[in-house]
Design an enzyme around this catalytic site. Structure first.
Site, short mmCIF file in Angstrom:
data_model
loop_
_atom_site.label_atom_id
_atom_site.label_comp_id
_atom_site.label_asym_id
_atom_site.label_seq_id
_atom_site.Cartn_x
_atom_site.Cartn_y
_atom_site.Cartn_z
N GLU A 85 8.59 3.03 14.85
CA GLU A 85 9.34 3.47 13.46
C GLU A 85 9.28 5.01 13.46
O GLU A 85 8.18 5.65 13.83
CB GLU A 85 8.84 2.94 12.08
CG GLU A 85 8.81 1.26 12.16
CD GLU A 85 8.52 0.82 10.83
OE1 GLU A 85 9.31 0.17 10.22
OE2 GLU A 85 7.17 1.21 10.60
N ASN A 110 0.93 -1.23 -0.07
CA ASN A 110 -0.05 0.00 -0.08
C ASN A 110 0.87 1.23 0.16
O ASN A 110 0.41 2.35 -0.64
CB ASN A 110 -1.08 0.12 1.21
CG ASN A 110 -0.22 -0.06 2.57
OD1 ASN A 110 0.48 -0.80 2.83
ND2 ASN A 110 -0.95 0.41 3.60
N GLU A 135 4.79 -3.36 12.29
CA GLU A 135 3.79 -2.53 12.37
C GLU A 135 2.65 -3.48 11.63
O GLU A 135 2.83 -3.61 10.44
CB GLU A 135 4.27 -1.51 11.58
CG GLU A 135 3.47 -0.36 11.79
CD GLU A 135 2.37 -0.19 10.65
OE1 GLU A 135 1.35 -0.55 10.87
OE2 GLU A 135 2.57 0.24 9.58
N CYS A 194 -3.07 1.44 7.00
CA CYS A 194 -3.24 0.96 8.41
C CYS A 194 -3.89 2.13 9.22
O CYS A 194 -4.49 1.61 10.23
CB CYS A 194 -2.05 0.29 8.71
SG CYS A 194 -0.57 1.43 9.00
#
Length: 492
Positions: free
Chosen positions: A473, A166, A265, A299
Site C-alpha cells: 500500500e 486502530n 496487511e 501493527c
C-alpha cells in the site's frame, strides 16, 4: 453532570451530528432489520452512539450500488478523478481538529496521535491524486520483431475494503484513495469499534464530488458472513484487508472460491535491535515512537526489544524513566500522552501477557498492572529479561508494553529477530552504517527502520513478508494493487 454530558463538554463538536446509518449509493439508510450496534468510548466505557448493523442483504445492496457506479467512474477522466481526490485531502485538513477529536473519542488514542493520524490519512488523497494522472503503460517491440507489445493498466473492478479499529481514518484512506485513483468503486467495512470516523469521512467524499455509489460504507456485527457473501458475488474482484493474520488466513480461503485479487496487511511482531555502538539518545527517542505511537496499538509497533549486553542496563533504565513519566488519561484530554486500550478484552489479554512473562522470570521496571478506574487503562510498561518461551515474545502485543531481551552478537540478534512467522517491520539502531545496512538486508521483513522509529509514508510501499501480508500500500505500488494489467499484441 452524567458521563455523556462530561464527554460532550470535553470535545468541540456535536457527536449527534455524525451520521450513524449505512451509506449506500450516496444515501444514508438504516439496516434492513433496524438493528443497531453500540459504539463505546474506551476512555470511560460509556456507549456514545449506536450504528446501523447491516445484514447480508444490505451488503449486497452496497455491492449493487458500487456495480451501478463502476462504468461511469472508470470512464471518468484521470484529471477529474485527481481533482476530486485533491479536494478530499483539502476538506480533511480543513476539518482536522474535529476528525482528531472523533478518532480520540471512539478509539481512545491520545489527541496528539489522532492529529498525526488525520494528517497521515489525508496525505493518501493528495498522493494518489497525483498518481491518478500518472498510471502509465508501456509500448515496445517484441524481441522477435513480429509485433508491438502494448501494456495498459485498467481498473480491476469493485473492491471490498475491510479496515481495523486502530487507525480508523488512515486505514480507510490508504485503500479508498488508490482504489478511486485507479477508477475502481468500493464497499468499505470499517471495524464496529470505530465506525464513526468512516461515516464522517463519507460525508467528506460526497462534498468533494465523489459520485453516488463510488464509495459505500457499511457496518456490521456479523463481519464474517457479510464479508464472505460479498466475496462470493461475481461482481467483486478485489479484497483489500488490514487486520490480524488469523482473520487474513480465513479471508484468503474465502477469496479463493472466486479467485479474487487480495491485498493483505496482516499482523506484526516487530524486533527493535539496539547495538552497543548505537546513539542511545536516538534509540530511546525512536523506541518511544516505535512503541508508544497510538499507545502501542499498531501493527508496526516495536514488540521485541533486543538490546546488546553492553548497553542493556542503560537503555532499560532510560526507557523505563521515559515510559513512567507519560501522562495516562482520556484520549481527548489534551494533556494525555497515553490513552486507554480499545476494550476490556484487550486489557485482559495484555495483562495476561505481562503476568505470563513475569512468571517465567521477567522483571517489571515500570507499570505492569491495569489501572483501577473507569475505562480500559494499562500504564506504559517496561519488562526486562523476557525469556524466549514467554507468550509475549511470540504474540502481537498491541499495547503499551516494551519487552526487553539481551543479546551478545550480531548473528544472534539477526537469528532471534527473524525467528517469527511475521515479517512486517524491523528496527535497527547502530552508528556503523555498514552494519546497519548489512543487518537491514538480512531482516526478514517488508520494511526496516534504520536509526528511525517511524517509517510510514504514503510515498513509500507499506507491506510485509511471510505471514504479515501480501501486496503493498502506498507509493506507485498502491495504485497497481487496484489494476489489471492488459497486454495487447499488435502489428503495424
Amino acid at each position: 453532570m452524567n458521563a455523556i454530558q462530561k464527554i460532550s463538554a470535553a470535545i468541540s463538536f456535536d457527536i449527534a451530528a455524525i451520521p450513524t446509518d449505512l451509506y449506500i449509493g450516496g444515501k444514508w439508510r438504516p439496516a434492513s432489520t433496524g438493528k443497531r450496534a453500540d459504539v463505546v468510548d474506551p476512555s470511560t466505557g460509556v456507549t456514545i452512539a449506536t450504528v446501523a448493523d447491516c445484514t447480508i442483504d444490505d451488503a449486497m445492496e452496497a455491492v449493487a450500488a458500487a456495480h451501478a457506479a463502476a462504468a461511469g467512474w472508470a470512464a471518468t477522466a484521470p484529471r477529474k478523478r485527481s481533482e476530486i481526490l485533491r479536494r478530499c485531502f483539502e476538506l480533511m485538513i480543513e476539518r482536522k481538529d474535529m476528525l482528531a477529536e472523533l478518532i480520540s473519542l471512539e478509539n481512545g488514542k491520545a489527541l496528539n496521535d489522532a492529529h498525526g493520524e488525520v494528517a497521515y490519512a489525508a496525505e493518501f488523497f493528495r498522493w494518489f491524486s497525483e498518481e491518478a494522472v500518472r498510471l502509465n503503460g508501456d509500448i515496445y517491440s517484441a524481441p522477435s520483431g513480429a509485433n508491438k507489445i502494448i501494456v495498459q493498466h485498467q481498473p480491476i473492478g469493485i473492491a471490498v475494503l475491510v479496515t481495523p479499529w486502530n487507525f480508523p481514518a488512515a486505514m480507510a484512506t490508504r485503500k479508498i484513495a488508490p482504489a478511486l485513483a485507479a477508477g475502481c468503486t468500493c464497499v468499505l467495512k470499517p471495524a464496529t469499534e470505530t465506525p464513526l470516523t468512516a461515516f464522517a469521512l463519507a460525508e467528506i467524499y460526497a462534498e468533494a464530488g465523489v459520485p453516488d455509489g463510488v464509495v459505500n460504507v457499511i457496518t456490521t456485527s456479523q463481519a464474517g458472513p457479510v464479508v464472505s457473501a460479498m466475496l462470493h458475488d461475481p461482481r467483486v474482484r478485489k479484497l483489500s484487508f488490514t487486520g490480524s493474520t488469523p482473520v487474513g488466513r480465513k479471508l484468503l480461503h474465502e477469496a479463493a472460491d472466486t479467485v479474487i485479487s487480495c491485498s493483505m496487511e496482516l499482523g506484526g511482531n516487530a524486533p527493535f535491535i539496539v547495538f552497543d555502538d548505537a546513539d542511545l539518545d536516538a534509540a530511546i527517542e525512536g523506541a518511544m515512537v516505535a512503541k508508544m505511537r497510538n499507545g502501542g496499538e499498531a501493527c508496526t509497533a516495536a514488540n521485541r526489544f533486543y538490546v546488546q549486553k553492553g548497553v542493556v542496563d542503560e537503555f532499560s533504565r532510560r526507557l523505563a524513566e521515559r515510559m513512567n513519566a507519560m501522562t495516562v488519561g482520556a484520549g481527548y484530554d489534551k494533556a494525555t500522552q497515553c490513552g486507554p486500550v480499545i476494550n476490556k478484552a484487550a486489557l485482559d489479554r495484555i495483562a495476561g501477557l505481562v503476568d505470563d512473562a513475569t512468571a517465567r522470570g521477567a522483571n517489571v521496571l515500570t507499570g505492569g498492572k491495569p489501572l483501577d478506574q473507569d475505562g480500559y487503562y494499562f500504564p506504559p510498561t517496561v519488562i526486562r529479561d523476557v525469556t524466549a518461551d514467554a507468550n509475549i515474545a511470540a504474540a502481537e502485543i498491541f499495547g503499551p508494553i516494551a519487552a526487553i531481551t539481551t543479546f551478545e552478537t550480531e548473528e544472534e540478534a539477526i537469528r532471534v529477530a527473524n525467528d517469527t512467522e511475521f515479517g512486517l517491520i524491523s528496527y535497527v539502531y547502530t552508528r556503523d552504517l555498514s552494519r546497519g545496512l548489512r543487518v537491514s538486508e538480512r531482516m526478514e521483513s517488508g520494511m526496516v527502520g534504520l536509526n528511525r522509529g517511524l517509517v510510514s509514508d504514503p510515498a513509500a510501499p507499506f507491506g510485509g513478508t511471510k505471514q504479515s501480508g501480501l501486496g503493498r500500500e502506498g507509493a506507485h505500488h498502491g495504485i497497481l494493487e487496484f489494476c489489471e494489467t492488459k497486454y495487447i499484441a499488435v502489428t503495424w
